[in-house]
Enzyme design. Structure first.
Site, mmCIF file in Angstrom:
data_model
loop_
_atom_site.group_PDB
_atom_site.id
_atom_site.type_symbol
_atom_site.label_atom_id
_atom_site.label_comp_id
_atom_site.label_asym_id
_atom_site.label_seq_id
_atom_site.Cartn_x
_atom_site.Cartn_y
_atom_site.Cartn_z
ATOM 1 N N ASP A 194 6.171 7.829 20.735
ATOM 2 C CA ASP A 194 5.737 6.858 19.729
ATOM 3 C C ASP A 194 6.473 5.548 19.981
ATOM 4 O OD1 ASP A 194 4.394 6.136 17.107
ATOM 5 O OD2 ASP A 194 6.496 5.782 16.588
ATOM 6 N N GLU A 299 0.056 6.255 22.505
ATOM 7 C CA GLU A 299 -1.053 5.691 21.748
ATOM 8 C C GLU A 299 -1.681 4.515 22.488
ATOM 9 O OE1 GLU A 299 -0.342 6.025 17.097
ATOM 10 O OE2 GLU A 299 1.389 5.169 18.110
ATOM 11 N N CYS A 352 0.724 15.122 8.670
ATOM 12 C CA CYS A 352 1.916 15.976 8.647
ATOM 13 C C CYS A 352 1.902 16.824 9.905
ATOM 14 C CB CYS A 352 1.908 16.857 7.401
ATOM 15 S SG CYS A 352 3.240 18.090 7.375
ATOM 16 N N CYS A 355 1.638 20.889 8.667
ATOM 17 C CA CYS A 355 0.447 21.501 8.062
ATOM 18 C C CYS A 355 -0.824 20.697 8.285
ATOM 19 C CB CYS A 355 0.670 21.702 6.558
ATOM 20 S SG CYS A 355 0.774 20.151 5.619
ATOM 21 N N CYS A 371 5.634 15.363 2.665
ATOM 22 C CA CYS A 371 4.284 15.928 2.640
ATOM 23 C C CYS A 371 4.015 16.536 1.262
ATOM 24 C CB CYS A 371 4.135 16.989 3.725
ATOM 25 S SG CYS A 371 2.514 17.806 3.721
ATOM 26 N N CYS A 374 3.061 20.703 1.945
ATOM 27 C CA CYS A 374 4.059 21.694 2.351
ATOM 28 C C CYS A 374 5.480 21.283 1.993
ATOM 29 C CB CYS A 374 3.958 21.982 3.843
ATOM 30 S SG CYS A 374 4.417 20.573 4.896
ATOM 31 N N ASP A 381 8.491 7.821 12.656
ATOM 32 C CA ASP A 381 8.316 7.735 14.102
ATOM 33 C C ASP A 381 8.358 9.105 14.769
ATOM 34 O OD1 ASP A 381 8.164 5.000 13.770
ATOM 35 O OD2 ASP A 381 10.299 4.678 14.159
#
Length: 446
Positions: A194, A299, A352, A355, A371, A374, A381
């Site tokens: 990232d 990305e 997330c 999950c 989250c 969960c 990052d």
């Protein structure tokens, strides 16, 4: 396979003078060719580089615009490669323009080059120079000292002499065998990367890599030296009889003082130093990532769009996202690393990594979040890097549609098996197990 080794030169003042004249020759021939190309095209013709080159060769020793004050053709003092290669470069520039235009990409037509605002360089063909240790013998000027020997063994294809600030370099293109081009990896990890501003790269393994940010460190010196040069430029405008903010007529040349030249050289050296620090960091980082991983995922960042944000543009430029990606792409081929480019709209920060719940309310200011499904606590990052890593495995999370979460309950992602995120593969071989080391070229390298 082709590799290029860029080596710093140690020329004498006479050799520097020739380099400057050769660069000026290449620049002027490019402008002549582009102007002639545009004129013929506007008249309904179909110009091409070879025809323009023949047209130029017929007039270069006789036309008054290519003669000095004594009526002598000054091009005879410059080796022909310097004024022959611009035609090939112009042909490639137009070819790239029309290719991008047909593909629907943003296309840029070739532009005229102006002294001081373009890269100074000229080309030398492979049969016109010779390398002996740390010395290169160039036409017209003889032997020039280099700071190191050519590190690649193979067929030399050509060389380009260029200037950065007040230093001169020669970039030698070499066609090397596969055993020399491909490199052995030291480990075979799979990681997502990232890219960001706070940390240049956050690896899914948990490693956080800080950028040196040379622009931020040198910003005060840059402002001072820029002001010094600006004052000398204003003095030159005043000496030439122009008002402070008056627009200069096209073709006007202001008087250049020695102090102004020194000030410009000092500023150029500072810019070169910042670029060198950034390039050194980027090369070391990308080499290590490709050497230690059999698969990487990054990305597809819209860097040009990100630079439109005036609050973040300087910080984004200081990291060098575009340089990181381009170096990863060509080094992935050398190390046999599979490089995957995640889709630009893949919500790596919002999902997330445990999950798959999607946090629609996440903003750029939120560096950590919890989250709601969960209860996992995420660093923004690191969570994005973990989601990117999943794109290289069989457990990739699906991407919810922009308007909803695929018909599931609000804020959740339905369980879908397999990789559903659109990705593009850029470089490297398809092996992900590390077994490609048994291939012939890796055996030859070892």
């Amino acid at each position: 396979m082709q590799l290029t080794h860029k080596i710093a030169l140690c020329p004498t003042p006479e050799q520097v003078d020739y380099f400057k004249r050769a660069c000026g020759t290449a620049r002027r021939v490019w402008n002549w060719a582009l102007n002639e190309w545009n004129r013929q095209y506007a008249a309904g013709g179909r110009p091409n580089a070879m025809a323009l080159k023949k047209q130029f060769n017929a007039i270069k020793y006789t036309d008054p615009q290519w003669l000095d004050e004594n009526g002598r053709p000054w091009l005879r003092d410059i080796h022909r490669d310097a004024h022959a290669q611009p035609f090939a470069h112009l042909a490639k520039a137009w070819e790239r323009f029309f290719t991008d235009l047909k593909a629907g990409k943003e296309a840029h037509a070739p532009r005229f080059k102006k002294k001081g605002r373009c890269r100074d360089s000229f080309y030398v063909a492979n049969d016109k120079f010779r390398l002996v240790g740390k010395t290169i013998r160039l036409p017209k000027i003889g032997e020039v000292a280099m700071t190191e020997e050519l590190r690649f063994k193979g067929k030399i294809l050509g060389a380009t002499v260029s200037r950065t600030a007040d230093r001169w370099f020669v970039a030698i293109q070499v066609e090397v065998p596969d055993a020399q081009f491909y490199r052995r990896r030291t480990s075979h990890e799979v990681n997502g990367i990232d890219l960001g501003i706070k940390a240049a790269a956050t690896v899914s393994s948990g490693e956080v890599i800080e950028a040196p940010k040379p622009l931020k460190a040198a910003l005060r010196r840059l402002e001072i030296r820029s002001r010094r040069l600006s004052r000398k430029l204003e003095a030159a405008r005043k000496a030439a009889g122009f008002e402070r903010h008056a627009r200069l007529p096209e073709g006007t040349r202001l008087p250049v003082s020695n102090n102004r030249q020194k000030s410009a050289a000092i500023l150029a050296r500072l810019y070169a130093r910042m670029a060198n620090i950034r390039a050194d960091f980027t090369h070391k980082l990308t080499t290590r990532l490709c050497r230690e991983n059999q698969a990487l995922v990054i990305e597809d960042l819209n860097v040009k769009g990100m630079l439109q944000n005036e609050k973040l543009a300087r910080a984004i430029s200081d990291v060098g996202f575009g340089m990181l990606r381009s170096q990863l792409e060509y080094k992935a081929r050398r190390y046999g690393t599979q490089l995957t480019i995640a889709d630009r709209w893949y919500p790596s920060s919002r999902l997330c990594s445990i999950c798959g719940w999607k946090n629609e309310a996440l903003t750029l200011r939120d560096r950590t979040w919890v989250c709601a499904q969960c209860g996992a606590h995420h660093d923004r990052d690191l969570n994005a890097a973990l989601n990117l890593k999943r794109l290289a495995t069989e457990t990739a999370l699906p991407v919810a549609s922009p308007s909803s979460n695929g018909g599931a309950a609000a804020g959740t992602v339905p369980a879908v098996v397999g990789k559903v995120t659109p990705v593009r593969y850029d470089g490297g071989r398809q092996d992900t197990s590390g077994q490609e080391e048994n291939r012939a070229h890796f055996c030859a390298h070892s």
